[in-house]
Design a protein around this motif. Structure first.
Motif, PDB file in Angstrom:
ATOM      1  N   VAL A 191       1.898  17.913 -36.211  1.00 19.61           N
ATOM      2  CA  VAL A 191       3.004  18.630 -36.846  1.00 19.61           C
ATOM      3  C   VAL A 191       2.570  18.972 -38.259  1.00 19.61           C
ATOM      4  N   SER A 192       2.690  20.241 -38.627  1.00 22.84           N
ATOM      5  CA  SER A 192       2.311  20.706 -39.961  1.00 22.84           C
ATOM      6  C   SER A 192       3.430  20.447 -40.964  1.00 22.84           C
ATOM      7  N   TRP A 193       3.111  20.612 -42.241  1.00 22.72           N
ATOM      8  CA  TRP A 193       4.102  20.455 -43.301  1.00 22.72           C
ATOM      9  C   TRP A 193       5.249  21.439 -43.106  1.00 22.72           C
ATOM     10  N   ALA A 194       4.954  22.687 -42.799  1.00 22.18           N
ATOM     11  CA  ALA A 194       6.010  23.690 -42.599  1.00 22.18           C
ATOM     12  C   ALA A 194       6.924  23.284 -41.441  1.00 22.18           C
ATOM     13  N   GLU A 195       6.351  22.824 -40.354  1.00 22.45           N
ATOM     14  CA  GLU A 195       7.155  22.374 -39.216  1.00 22.45           C
ATOM     15  C   GLU A 195       7.988  21.151 -39.589  1.00 22.45           C
ATOM     16  N   PHE A 196       7.373  20.230 -40.320  1.00 28.58           N
ATOM     17  CA  PHE A 196       8.043  18.993 -40.705  1.00 28.58           C
ATOM     18  C   PHE A 196       9.297  19.278 -41.527  1.00 28.58           C
ATOM     19  N   GLN A 197       9.213  20.234 -42.440  1.00 29.22           N
ATOM     20  CA  GLN A 197      10.370  20.568 -43.277  1.00 29.22           C
ATOM     21  C   GLN A 197      11.572  20.993 -42.432  1.00 29.22           C
ATOM     22  N   GLY A 198      11.322  21.812 -41.421  1.00 29.45           N
ATOM     23  CA  GLY A 198      12.402  22.231 -40.533  1.00 29.45           C
ATOM     24  C   GLY A 198      12.951  21.083 -39.714  1.00 29.45           C
ATOM     25  N   LEU A 199      12.062  20.226 -39.238  1.00 26.21           N
ATOM     26  CA  LEU A 199      12.478  19.064 -38.450  1.00 26.21           C
ATOM     27  C   LEU A 199      13.311  18.098 -39.292  1.00 26.21           C
ATOM     28  N   PHE A 200      12.918  17.925 -40.551  1.00 23.96           N
ATOM     29  CA  PHE A 200      13.641  17.048 -41.478  1.00 23.96           C
ATOM     30  C   PHE A 200      15.078  17.545 -41.643  1.00 23.96           C
ATOM     31  N   LYS A 201      15.225  18.820 -41.928  1.00 24.12           N
ATOM     32  CA  LYS A 201      16.567  19.383 -42.115  1.00 24.12           C
ATOM     33  C   LYS A 201      17.372  19.253 -40.818  1.00 24.12           C
ATOM     34  N   GLU A 202      16.716  19.494 -39.700  1.00 23.56           N
ATOM     35  CA  GLU A 202      17.381  19.392 -38.407  1.00 23.56           C
ATOM     36  C   GLU A 202      17.903  17.972 -38.158  1.00 23.56           C
TER      37      GLU A 202
END
Length: 179
Positions: A148-159
């Motif tokens: 999981v990339s940083w960009a993906e992680f940011q979306g997952l965190f908010k989710e």
């Protein structure tokens, strides 16, 4: 109003990662203990650059989080915590973004800009979660991908903090497969 499902997710993070001394509330002492535990886990000593990074990040998180202490008793209760994160999806605070980046960097032990299953599950096992469950959570979070990339992680965190869908991949970002 926060659903029972979201409350369970929020209280998982509260209990497993913030209330480090098990007092039932979050205060500055929890952050001091977290700094010590995380640094010890990684082999960093007071005065090391990485130790200072952890200390600075977690002090920023505490400074922001402490604003949720609406009764001014020096502690963040479970109710104050839930109210704080209920507001997050529409109005994220700077400290919440610092926390997101901190978690990603903590998990990215190889410092390659992505998190794999071993990095992810090792961190959660060090916090006392079941490693096998963390591996399964990673598979759900990553939708079966190897990393999981940083960009993906940011979306997952908010989710994680805002999703009502029990199957949303972000629900697994904190190493648990069910709530």
């Amino acid at each position: 109003m926060v659903s029972d499902f979201r409350k369970k997710k929020l209280l998982h993070v509260f209990t497993a990662f913030f209330d480090t001394n098990g007092s039932g509330t979050i205060d500055k002492k929890d952050f001091e203990l977290a700094i010590s535990r995380i640094s010890q886990m990684r082999g960093w000593k007071a005065g090391d650059a990485k130790y200072k990074e952890v200390e600075n990040a977690l002090n920023q998180v505490w400074e922001g989080l402490s604003k949720a202490d609406t009764d001014n008793d020096g502690q963040v209760s479970k109710d104050e915590w839930i109210a704080l994160w209920d507001n997050y999806s529409s109005n994220p605070a700077d400290w919440q973004n610092v926390y997101c980046k901190f978690i990603f960097q903590l998990e990215d032990a190889s410092n390659d800009g992505s998190i794999d299953s071993e990095e992810f599950s090792s961190v959660y096992a060090s916090f006392g979660l079941n490693k096998a469950e963390a591996v399964a959570a990673f598979q759900k979070m990553s939708s079966g991908k190897a990393s999981v990339s940083w960009a993906e992680f940011q979306g997952l965190f908010k989710e994680y903090f805002s999703a009502e869908d029990m199957n949303a991949p972000g629900n697994f970002i904190f190493g648990k497969t069910s709530f």
